[in-house]
Enzyme design. Sequence first.
Site, mmCIF file in Angstrom:
data_model
loop_
_atom_site.group_PDB
_atom_site.id
_atom_site.type_symbol
_atom_site.label_atom_id
_atom_site.label_comp_id
_atom_site.label_asym_id
_atom_site.label_seq_id
_atom_site.Cartn_x
_atom_site.Cartn_y
_atom_site.Cartn_z
ATOM 1 N N ARG A 130 5.431 10.181 7.739
ATOM 2 C CA ARG A 130 6.780 10.541 7.295
ATOM 3 C C ARG A 130 7.768 10.123 8.373
ATOM 4 O O ARG A 130 7.841 10.747 9.437
ATOM 5 C CB ARG A 130 6.871 12.053 7.027
ATOM 6 C CG ARG A 130 8.083 12.441 6.167
ATOM 7 C CD ARG A 130 8.082 13.926 5.841
ATOM 8 N NE ARG A 130 6.942 14.322 5.030
ATOM 9 C CZ ARG A 130 6.876 14.194 3.711
ATOM 10 N NH1 ARG A 130 7.884 13.637 3.053
ATOM 11 N NH2 ARG A 130 5.805 14.594 3.053
ATOM 12 N N ARG A 160 15.555 7.631 5.270
ATOM 13 C CA ARG A 160 15.534 8.997 4.759
ATOM 14 C C ARG A 160 15.629 9.981 5.917
ATOM 15 O O ARG A 160 14.983 9.803 6.953
ATOM 16 C CB ARG A 160 14.254 9.251 3.950
ATOM 17 C CG ARG A 160 14.144 8.337 2.736
ATOM 18 C CD ARG A 160 12.930 8.633 1.886
ATOM 19 N NE ARG A 160 12.811 7.656 0.804
ATOM 20 C CZ ARG A 160 11.839 7.654 -0.095
ATOM 21 N NH1 ARG A 160 10.889 8.582 -0.058
ATOM 22 N NH2 ARG A 160 11.803 6.719 -1.039
ATOM 23 N N ARG A 164 2.686 4.149 4.928
ATOM 24 C CA ARG A 164 1.550 4.926 4.420
ATOM 25 C C ARG A 164 0.378 4.027 4.051
ATOM 26 O O ARG A 164 -0.773 4.446 4.133
ATOM 27 C CB ARG A 164 1.986 5.790 3.242
ATOM 28 C CG ARG A 164 2.926 6.895 3.688
ATOM 29 C CD ARG A 164 3.158 7.939 2.632
ATOM 30 N NE ARG A 164 4.139 8.910 3.093
ATOM 31 C CZ ARG A 164 4.544 9.957 2.392
ATOM 32 N NH1 ARG A 164 4.057 10.173 1.176
ATOM 33 N NH2 ARG A 164 5.440 10.793 2.893
ATOM 34 N N SER A 199 4.527 6.248 -6.503
ATOM 35 C CA SER A 199 4.810 6.986 -7.734
ATOM 36 C C SER A 199 5.389 6.012 -8.750
ATOM 37 O O SER A 199 5.860 4.932 -8.390
ATOM 38 C CB SER A 199 5.785 8.140 -7.482
ATOM 39 O OG SER A 199 7.047 7.655 -7.079
ATOM 40 N N GLU A 236 0.191 11.034 -0.665
ATOM 41 C CA GLU A 236 0.911 10.215 -1.644
ATOM 42 C C GLU A 236 1.236 8.844 -1.061
ATOM 43 O O GLU A 236 1.768 8.732 0.043
ATOM 44 C CB GLU A 236 2.199 10.909 -2.064
ATOM 45 C CG GLU A 236 2.997 10.135 -3.105
ATOM 46 C CD GLU A 236 4.396 10.714 -3.345
ATOM 47 O OE1 GLU A 236 5.253 9.957 -3.822
ATOM 48 O OE2 GLU A 236 4.612 11.894 -3.029
#
Length: 410
Positions: free
Chosen positions: A245, A230, A373, A320, A317
Site C-alpha cells: 500500500r 492515493r 502488488r 478488480s 487484492e
Amino acid sequence: MRSISVFRSHRWQEVERLRAERNAVANKMKGKLEPSVRQALVEEGKNLKEALVTLEEDLVQLTDRLQQEAQSIPNITHPDVPIGGEESSIVRKMVGCQPEFTFTVRDHLQIGKDLDLFDFDAASEVSGSKFYYLKNEAVLLEMGLINWALTEVTKKGFTPLITPEIVRSSVVEKCGFQPRGQNTQVYSIEGSDQCLIGTAEIPVGGIHMDSILPDSALPLKYVAFSHCFRTEAGAAGAATRGLYRVHQFSKVEMFIFCQPEDSNMYHEELIQIEEDLFTSLGLHFKTLDMATGDLGAPAYRKFDVEAWMPGLGRFGEISSASNCTDYQSRRLGIRFRPFLSDASPANSKKGKGSAAPTQFVHTLNATACAVPRMIVCLLENFQQEDGSVFIPEPLRPFMGGLQVISPKFK
C-alpha cells in the site's frame, strides 16, 4: 437532501418571480414617461435587481449543496450481489494452489533487501513514508509488467492510451469519487480545481465527456497506462508494509463504454481477461463477487481478484472489475444515439430517421496490472532457496530475456 431540494425549489420560484417583475418594469419604461414615473420605475428596477442578485447567490449555493448530496448516493446493485460487508463476499473461482517451500519463506521486503531491489529509507527522506525507489531488476520488472499487460490486452481489441495524471475535481466527482473530505484518497492541488488521479479510470471516463456517440462506435474499449496517487488515509498495520500500500504506483487499467444491454456481458469479459493474465503467470488466486458494503459508490457489481502472498501468509487484492452501468455516464454526459432499424420510407426523408432519442452508455473498468502488488506476488511466490527469484516465462521477453533475479556478490 429532500429539505435542501424543497428549499432550492422555493428559491427557484422566487428567482423566477423577481425576474418576471423586473422584465415587467423594463417593459413599462419603454416609450415616453413622466420624469417622476420613470424615476419610480428606475428605483423599483434597482431594488428588484439587488434582491435578485441575493437570491441567485443563494440558489447557486443550494444547487452546489444539492449536487454534493446527490453525488453521495451510490449506484443501485445487481440482484445477485451478496448483501453485507466484505466478509459476505462470495468466491466465484479458485485458481491454482499455494506453492510449497522447503525453506523459510521471506516476505517481499526481505527479498528486496537481499537482492537490492528497493530503497524505502531514502524515499522516506526525500518524499515521506509509503514512497519507494525501485532499483536494478525491479525496474526491469515494472517496465516488463507494464509492457506485458498492454501487449496482451491490446491483442483483445483494446485501444492503448497514456492518460493525463492531473484532472479537474469536477471530473473526479462525476466518476463517483470524493476529492475532498477527511478520509479522501485523492490528492488535491492547492489553489486550483485540479487533482492527481488515483486511477486511470477517471481520465479515461472523461475522454468522451459531454458527447453523443453513434451506436456503431460502441463498444469503445481502452487499455490505459498511468501513474496513480492515493493518500491511503487511515491505512495502517503489517499488511500495508512495503509495496502493498503506497502513495504512488504504476497501473494498467481497462475501460469499456458500451450499450446498456451489453454491460453484464462485458463485465464477464473483463474478469476473464484478468483471470487469464494471472493464470499465465502461474499465480494462485481467487475471484470474489464483492458484497454490497465493499462496492463503492459507482459500482453496480464488482469482482475482485485476490492472489496468494506467501510472505503475508494470506490472499491480497491485486485487481478488480466493476460494472458502473450509467452511474458515471449520467454525470459525465456521455450518451449514444441508437440506430433506427425499423425506419419507414416516411422516416427516410430529410430530417427524419436520425431523431432516435439518446441513451446513456454504460461504463466498466478493470485492473489489468497494478504493478507494486504484482511485484509483491512475483517475488514472494517465485523465491528460491538460494535467494534468487524465478521470472515467469511470459514476462521474460519484456525483460530482455532475464530468467532469474540472482543475489549480487561483492
